[in-house]
Design a protein around this motif. Structure first.
Motif, PDB file in Angstrom:
ATOM      1  N   THR A  46       0.837  -1.192   0.000  1.00 21.92           N
ATOM      2  CA  THR A  46       0.000   0.000   0.000  1.00 21.92           C
ATOM      3  C   THR A  46       0.875   1.246   0.000  1.00 21.92           C
ATOM      4  O   THR A  46       1.673   1.451   0.915  1.00 21.92           O
ATOM      5  N   PRO A  47       0.753   2.096  -1.030  1.00 19.82           N
ATOM      6  CA  PRO A  47       1.592   3.295  -1.091  1.00 19.82           C
ATOM      7  C   PRO A  47       1.192   4.323  -0.038  1.00 19.82           C
ATOM      8  O   PRO A  47       0.053   4.349   0.421  1.00 19.82           O
ATOM      9  N   ASP A  48       2.134   5.174   0.313  1.00 23.10           N
ATOM     10  CA  ASP A  48       1.824   6.300   1.185  1.00 23.10           C
ATOM     11  C   ASP A  48       0.827   7.208   0.471  1.00 23.10           C
ATOM     12  O   ASP A  48       0.935   7.457  -0.726  1.00 23.10           O
ATOM     13  N   GLY A  49      -0.132   7.716   1.210  1.00 20.96           N
ATOM     14  CA  GLY A  49      -1.105   8.637   0.639  1.00 20.96           C
ATOM     15  C   GLY A  49      -2.360   7.965   0.141  1.00 20.96           C
ATOM     16  O   GLY A  49      -3.348   8.633  -0.154  1.00 20.96           O
ATOM     17  N   LEU A  50      -2.358   6.629   0.040  1.00 20.48           N
ATOM     18  CA  LEU A  50      -3.513   5.911  -0.495  1.00 20.48           C
ATOM     19  C   LEU A  50      -4.458   5.505   0.631  1.00 20.48           C
ATOM     20  O   LEU A  50      -4.024   5.059   1.694  1.00 20.48           O
ATOM     21  N   TYR A  51      -5.748   5.644   0.400  1.00 21.95           N
ATOM     22  CA  TYR A  51      -6.748   5.203   1.362  1.00 21.95           C
ATOM     23  C   TYR A  51      -6.941   3.696   1.271  1.00 21.95           C
ATOM     24  O   TYR A  51      -7.006   3.121   0.180  1.00 21.95           O
ATOM     25  N   GLY A  52      -7.043   3.061   2.422  1.00 19.85           N
ATOM     26  CA  GLY A  52      -7.222   1.624   2.478  1.00 19.85           C
ATOM     27  C   GLY A  52      -5.895   0.898   2.539  1.00 19.85           C
ATOM     28  O   GLY A  52      -4.879   1.385   2.053  1.00 19.85           O
ATOM     29  N   LYS A  53      -5.911  -0.278   3.136  1.00 22.04           N
ATOM     30  CA  LYS A  53      -4.677  -1.043   3.323  1.00 22.04           C
ATOM     31  C   LYS A  53      -4.593  -2.268   2.428  1.00 22.04           C
ATOM     32  O   LYS A  53      -3.588  -2.960   2.420  1.00 22.04           O
ATOM     33  N   GLY A  54      -5.632  -2.555   1.666  1.00 19.92           N
ATOM     34  CA  GLY A  54      -5.618  -3.723   0.803  1.00 19.92           C
ATOM     35  C   GLY A  54      -4.770  -3.517  -0.434  1.00 19.92           C
ATOM     36  O   GLY A  54      -4.343  -2.405  -0.759  1.00 19.92           O
ATOM     37  N   ASP A  55      -4.514  -4.617  -1.139  1.00 22.02           N
ATOM     38  CA  ASP A  55      -3.751  -4.584  -2.383  1.00 22.02           C
ATOM     39  C   ASP A  55      -4.405  -3.608  -3.363  1.00 22.02           C
ATOM     40  O   ASP A  55      -5.571  -3.777  -3.722  1.00 22.02           O
ATOM     41  N   ALA A  82      -2.360  12.567  -0.341  1.00 16.24           N
ATOM     42  CA  ALA A  82      -3.481  11.812  -0.891  1.00 16.24           C
ATOM     43  C   ALA A  82      -3.852  12.313  -2.278  1.00 16.24           C
ATOM     44  O   ALA A  82      -4.084  11.534  -3.201  1.00 16.24           O
ATOM     45  N   VAL A  83      -3.903  13.638  -2.415  1.00 16.17           N
ATOM     46  CA  VAL A  83      -4.228  14.214  -3.717  1.00 16.17           C
ATOM     47  C   VAL A  83      -3.083  13.980  -4.691  1.00 16.17           C
ATOM     48  O   VAL A  83      -3.294  13.637  -5.871  1.00 16.17           O
ATOM     49  N   GLY A  84      -1.864  14.145  -4.205  1.00 15.08           N
ATOM     50  CA  GLY A  84      -0.698  13.941  -5.064  1.00 15.08           C
ATOM     51  C   GLY A  84      -0.590  12.519  -5.570  1.00 15.08           C
ATOM     52  O   GLY A  84      -0.133  12.278  -6.693  1.00 15.08           O
ATOM     53  N   TRP A  85      -1.014  11.557  -4.747  1.00 12.47           N
ATOM     54  CA  TRP A  85      -0.973  10.172  -5.210  1.00 12.47           C
ATOM     55  C   TRP A  85      -1.898   9.990  -6.408  1.00 12.47           C
ATOM     56  O   TRP A  85      -1.534   9.366  -7.406  1.00 12.47           O
ATOM     57  N   LEU A  86      -3.097  10.572  -6.320  1.00 12.19           N
ATOM     58  CA  LEU A  86      -4.054  10.414  -7.413  1.00 12.19           C
ATOM     59  C   LEU A  86      -3.587  11.125  -8.680  1.00 12.19           C
ATOM     60  O   LEU A  86      -3.618  10.557  -9.770  1.00 12.19           O
ATOM     61  N   THR A  87      -3.147  12.360  -8.549  1.00 13.68           N
ATOM     62  CA  THR A  87      -2.701  13.075  -9.747  1.00 13.68           C
ATOM     63  C   THR A  87      -1.450  12.427 -10.327  1.00 13.68           C
ATOM     64  O   THR A  87      -1.244  12.434 -11.542  1.00 13.68           O
ATOM     65  N   GLY A  88      -0.629  11.829  -9.469  1.00 11.59           N
ATOM     66  CA  GLY A  88       0.581  11.168  -9.947  1.00 11.59           C
ATOM     67  C   GLY A  88       0.315   9.886 -10.706  1.00 11.59           C
ATOM     68  O   GLY A  88       1.189   9.383 -11.414  1.00 11.59           O
ATOM     69  N   GLN A  89      -0.893   9.343 -10.567  1.00 11.28           N
ATOM     70  CA  GLN A  89      -1.261   8.127 -11.304  1.00 11.28           C
ATOM     71  C   GLN A  89      -1.690   8.426 -12.743  1.00 11.28           C
ATOM     72  O   GLN A  89      -1.787   7.519 -13.564  1.00 11.28           O
ATOM     73  N   GLN A  90      -1.967   9.688 -13.034  1.00 10.72           N
ATOM     74  CA  GLN A  90      -2.434  10.033 -14.383  1.00 10.72           C
ATOM     75  C   GLN A  90      -1.336   9.812 -15.410  1.00 10.72           C
ATOM     76  O   GLN A  90      -0.169  10.135 -15.183  1.00 10.72           O
ATOM     77  N   CYS A  91      -1.710   9.262 -16.538  1.00  6.03           N
ATOM     78  CA  CYS A  91      -0.757   8.994 -17.615  1.00  6.03           C
ATOM     79  C   CYS A  91      -0.552  10.242 -18.473  1.00  6.03           C
ATOM     80  O   CYS A  91      -1.344  11.188 -18.426  1.00  6.03           O
ATOM     81  N   ALA A  92       0.476  10.228 -19.276  1.00  7.97           N
ATOM     82  CA  ALA A  92       0.813  11.389 -20.092  1.00  7.97           C
ATOM     83  C   ALA A  92      -0.295  11.748 -21.063  1.00  7.97           C
ATOM     84  O   ALA A  92      -0.473  12.922 -21.416  1.00  7.97           O
ATOM     85  N   ASP A  93      -1.053  10.744 -21.502  1.00  9.61           N
ATOM     86  CA  ASP A  93      -2.129  11.019 -22.463  1.00  9.61           C
ATOM     87  C   ASP A  93      -3.426  11.448 -21.799  1.00  9.61           C
ATOM     88  O   ASP A  93      -4.423  11.689 -22.462  1.00  9.61           O
TER      89      ASP A  93
END
Length: 446
Positions: A46-55, A82-93
């Protein structure tokens, strides 16, 4: 939209096993560990900043987006991580995958999905201040719309009602008219209408949504509880979070069909856009009443079980359509079942979805079914900067409610265990290469 949540992996599995669905719209990558698999072979940390502890491998973006949307509506300012984790998941496209462990590595376009993208867009709109990311997400949705106006879970697959409904929700959240988002002359509302049963269907299914359209020469598509619940929010012109305060005294209006319509040209016409929300609302109201104010998940060879996620989305759609009184019974049932569905407040996606329902129904989310949903959700992630009426991060330490202390049942997810889903996915993959990411565990239901 399987998840626990959102999407009905289980519902889709049932459809596939009974031959009522085309190749899965949201799974065209091999199951982890199988030949050709590109995904993780072991549960991701589970990455830092992510909600929940599951895979997070199959629902990271999904549950994070729901959590941020629900907390934003609760006036809690989430942590930057938390917000940075989500925006960091966005792909270049501009799209989002379900999860990528290394955000520094370029995305595989085949693994980006419309569901993750749609809920991420809605979350960032709710948070505010992320217009560039929102615009890129909308452009990705436009670029990956099918020629019939629909969306598939992964690009270049047949569309489905759940994915199309979520895409419409995202467009509405971003203030983009779905009627103006089109491919080959078919707009987003046309794509959604392709999955709604009209006058040609049996009377008790009219207004419902199917998961995927019937294939030429194949069996007729049948009403699907999760597809109907999720698509209802789009059919009624809504988005997350639902904040509609309109109320009509009358029950949703059932689809009006002329005598003999099922065998005539009129009966095969799509449900008109103006009638779509009321028609699905009438169908959902009848189904809720028939099943003790919840929807049911039906799997071949197994007894029907309560479908928490479908019930939650049905309540959201009814409230958005101006029928909170018809949703009240479902909201009460969800409150009673809160501890079971959310696993005592430890399932981030289920807890966030339930919080969204409580907010939409104008119930106290800090005392919903005996649970403080705001406190439970904040405790599953980084402490927020501030919460309404509290000092910064105070709610993160909220004590567990009585519901939270109840023993969690084994892998509730609507009675479908994660490993059961994995096994089914592999079995289907062997038989025809279908349902290749069934193990996506989105949250709370299946």
């Amino acid at each position: 939209m399987l998840t626990a949540a959102r999407l009905g992996a289980a519902a889709l599995t049932a459809a596939l096993l009974t031959g009522t669905a085309a190749a899965p719209a949201f799974a065209d990558t091999p199951a982890p560990g199988s030949p050709g698999a590109t995904g993780p072979t072991a549960p991701a940390a589970t990455p830092d900043g992510l909600y929940g502890k599951g895979d997070p491998s199959y629902d990271g973006v999904w549950r994070q987006s729901l959590a941020l949307t629900a907390l934003a509506a609760a006036k809690a300012t989430p942590a930057d991580s938390a917000v940075g984790w989500l925006t960091g998941q966005q792909c270049a496209d501009g799209g989002w995958p379900s999860y990528r462990a290394d955000a520094a590595t370029a995305c595989d376009a085949k693994l980006e999905d419309s569901n993750a993208t749609a809920v991420a867009v809605q979350a960032l709109v709710a948070l505010g201040g992320h217009q560039d990311a929102v615009d890129k997400g909308v452009q990705w949705l436009k670029a990956n719309q099918n020629a019939d106006g629909s969306w598939a879970f992964n690009p270049d697959n047949p569309g489905d009602a759940d994915s199309t409904g979520l895409a419409v929700n995202a467009l509405l959240a971003a203030k983009v008219d779905p009627a103006g988002v089109a491919k080959a002359g078919k707009n987003a509302f046309d794509g959604l209408a392709a999955f709604q049963l009209g006058c040609a269907a049996p009377a008790d299914q009219r207004g419902a949504f199917v998961y995927q359209a019937a294939q030429p020469g194949g069996p007729a598509a049948e009403a699907n509880a999760l597809a109907s619940g999720q698509a209802s929010l789009a059919a009624t012109g809504g988005k997350l979070p639902v904040a509609n305060t309109n109320r009509t005294d009358a029950a949703p209006k059932a689809l009006s069909c002329p005598d003999g319509a099922a065998s005539g040209a009129t009966g095969t016409a799509p449900v008109a856009r103006a009638d779509s929300g009321e028609a699905v609302g009438a169908y959902l109201t009848a189904q809720l009443a028939a099943n003790g104010q919840h929807l049911m998940l039906t799997m071949p060879g197994a007894a029907p079980t309560p479908d928490y996620t479908a019930t939650a989305w049905a309540a959201l759609g009814l409230i958005q359509g101006g029928h909170p009184q018809q949703a009240a019974g479902a909201v009460d049932w969800l409150a009673k079942e809160a501890g079971t569905w959310t696993k005592g407040g430890t399932d981030a996606a289920a807890t966030a979805t339930l919080l969204l329902v409580a907010q939409a129904a104008q119930r106290d989310p800090r005392a919903f079914g005996g649970a403080d949903l705001v406190g439970q959700l904040t405790a599953l992630g980084p402490a927020p900067k501030a919460a309404a009426g509290t000092s910064a991060g105070a709610s993160a330490g909220a004590s567990a409610s009585p519901t939270a202390s109840a023993p969690a049942k084994k892998d509730e997810d609507g009675g479908i265990g994660k490993f059961w889903l994995l096994g089914v996915g592999l079995l289907i993959g062997i038989g025809g290469g279908l349902l290749l990411s069934l193990q996506r565990k989105r949250g709370a239901k299946l």
